[in-house]
Design an enzyme around this catalytic site. Structure first.
Site, PDB file in Angstrom:
ATOM      1  N   ASN A   1      -7.907  37.557  83.007  1.00 39.80           N
ATOM      2  CA  ASN A   1      -9.081  36.598  83.735  1.00 39.80           C
ATOM      3  C   ASN A   1      -8.701  35.228  83.051  1.00 39.80           C
ATOM      4  O   ASN A   1      -9.008  34.658  81.944  1.00 39.80           O
ATOM      5  CB  ASN A   1     -10.408  36.998  83.238  1.00 39.80           C
TER       6      ASN A   1
ATOM      7  N   ARG B   1     -19.574  30.204  69.607  1.00 40.35           N
ATOM      8  CA  ARG B   1     -20.748  29.919  70.584  1.00 40.35           C
ATOM      9  C   ARG B   1     -21.806  30.965  70.180  1.00 40.35           C
ATOM     10  O   ARG B   1     -22.945  30.638  70.182  1.00 40.35           O
ATOM     11  CB  ARG B   1     -20.334  30.475  72.179  1.00 40.35           C
TER      12      ARG B   1
ATOM     13  N   ARG C   1     -19.515  28.752  75.898  1.00 36.71           N
ATOM     14  CA  ARG C   1     -18.185  29.474  75.927  1.00 36.71           C
ATOM     15  C   ARG C   1     -16.939  28.591  75.674  1.00 36.71           C
ATOM     16  O   ARG C   1     -15.977  29.232  75.059  1.00 36.71           O
ATOM     17  CB  ARG C   1     -18.025  30.158  77.272  1.00 36.71           C
TER      18      ARG C   1
ATOM     19  N   ASP D   1     -14.496  41.021  76.805  1.00 36.92           N
ATOM     20  CA  ASP D   1     -14.866  42.322  76.839  1.00 36.92           C
ATOM     21  C   ASP D   1     -15.333  42.644  78.204  1.00 36.92           C
ATOM     22  O   ASP D   1     -15.017  43.754  78.786  1.00 36.92           O
ATOM     23  CB  ASP D   1     -15.580  42.751  75.894  1.00 36.92           C
TER      24      ASP D   1
ATOM     25  N   GLU E   1      -9.278  37.167  90.340  1.00 36.85           N
ATOM     26  CA  GLU E   1      -9.718  35.946  91.073  1.00 36.85           C
ATOM     27  C   GLU E   1     -11.115  35.773  91.290  1.00 36.85           C
ATOM     28  O   GLU E   1     -11.813  34.647  91.852  1.00 36.85           O
ATOM     29  CB  GLU E   1      -9.095  36.054  92.762  1.00 36.85           C
TER      30      GLU E   1
END
Length: 396
Positions: A38, A209, A203, A97, A71
């Site tokens: 990702n 964070r 993030r 995760d 995507e």
């Protein structure tokens, strides 16, 4: 170009510090690995982490791979739902995760889920939480810490290249809409879910964070009304039960759970308190890179580690708990508001009209839910016996 060799498979035992074997682990050198990345997870550096570190490790270990860049949300779930898994010996996630949550639920959506979920799953940290990656490192090298995500990435990459596979529990989660999800990490309501979801805006700063989100939420500490019940972990390990759906698909049965609209059985414990600051059900050791939430957890211990904090705790006391959690010392704080139970199943019924529930860090519909653990039905690829030296000792 190197010719692909056959996978080498054998078995070994991990020996616990007490001297007895914990479990039998398969040693399985992956021949063909699909790596799902990702590019937007965490600080948005997952692709750089791959090209800068992971790619070299895989090449040196002679592990062939295919890189897939996701995507959109649920891209990975749709992909693994349809992909020919006979072409792959492991699915590896380089992300946070949340992407693994998609992959597991995509595998469990399949008609052949019983075979599909036996595909070894690898995790390489590329997000801001990286809870499973931190847990895997802890299981394999309990005395070897890490100071930053890069070290954790090298540790998990090292174990992936060694090709060691261990079993992993999954938890079946039923929501009030009758939707069923499968979880590998945690279910959170109250303070933890608030921090997890609300800190998404931070993030870009990485794992810190969660500290920022904790401080913000402490300033406006909330109390949630709800009912909590659980089945204590006093029964022996439950076996995986299935039945046919009348067509071709076998269904995984949640034999410990009544219908959500029925009372819980008498064998369950009903918590008297109804005012909570947080409820956290976790089945890995770490809730984030720097949060050792369940010190006694193992990936295949057949238990849900249930924590809850009742109303009345002060802000400084709650902050001390989370600071102690960095070293796994929160259970030693003697906090009278914190309760910990090992359970097989539980039910949560929020009464406060508004709130958030997070499953593996992903927001789900708010309302009653219940969950049951299924021991060892998944396979976790980057596992390493404690007899092997830590990765830092193996690098050239």
């Amino acid at each position: 170009m190197r010719a692909e060799s056959e996978c080498v498979k054998c078995e070994s035992q991990i020996v616990e510090p007490g001297g007895g074997p914990r479990d039998t682990f398969k040693v399985r050198r992956p021949c063909r690995v699909m790596i799902l990345v990702n590019p937007n997870s965490g600080r948005g550096q997952a692709l750089q982490l791959f090209s800068g570190h992971v790619q070299t490790m895989l090449t040196e270990a002679s592990v062939p791979y295919k890189l897939v860049i996701t995507e959109a949300k649920n891209h990975a779930r749709e992909l693994v739902r349809k992909v020919d898994l006979t072409q792959w010996d492991a699915l590896v996630i380089l992300s946070g995760d949340g992407l693994l949550f998609e992959v597991i639920n995509g595998l469990m959506d399949r008609e052949d889920w019983q075979q599909a979920i036996q595909t070894p799953l690898g995790i390489l940290p590329g997000g801001s939480g990286n809870a499973l990656a931190a847990s895997v490192h802890h299981y394999s090298f309990p005395s070897a810490g890490f100071s930053q995500t890069k070290e954790l990435l090298l540790s998990c990459g090292f174990m992936l290249c060694k090709g060691l596979v261990g079993s992993m529990d999954l938890v079946s989660v039923h929501l009030s809409s009758r939707q069923r999800l499968f979880s590998f990490l945690s279910i959170a309501w109250g303070f933890v879910a608030d921090v997890d979801v609300e800190s998404e805006k931070y993030r870009h700063v990485g794992p810190i964070r969660f500290l920022m989100g904790t401080l913000v939420r402490l300033a406006t500490l909330r109390v949630y009304q709800g009912r909590l019940a659980y089945l204590p972990n006093t029964i022996s390990k439950t076996s995986v039960e299935t039945q046919s759906d009348g067509n071709t698909k076998a269904l995984l049965l949640d034999s410990l759970l009544p219908s959500l609209d029925e009372p819980v059985p008498e064998s369950w414990t009903v918590v008297k308190e109804e005012d909570f600051v947080l409820v956290l059900a976790i089945y890995q050791s770490h809730l984030a890179e720097d949060l050792w939430a369940a010190p006694g957890a193992l990936p295949d211990d057949g238990a849900i580690h249930l924590f809850y904090v009742v109303a009345g705790i002060s802000r400084p006391a709650l902050l001390r708990l989370f600071l102690a959690m960095e070293k796994g010392g929160h259970l030693d704080c003697g906090c009278p508001y914190l309760v910990y139970e090992k359970v097989k199943a539980f039910r949560l019924e929020p009464l406060t009209p508004q709130g958030m529930i997070a499953v593996d860090g992903e927001t789900v519909e708010y309302g009653p839910l219940q969950a049951q653990v299924h021991p060892g039905i998944g396979l976790l690829a980057p596992m390493c016996p404690t007899s092997l030296p830590p990765p830092s000792l193996c690098r050239s």
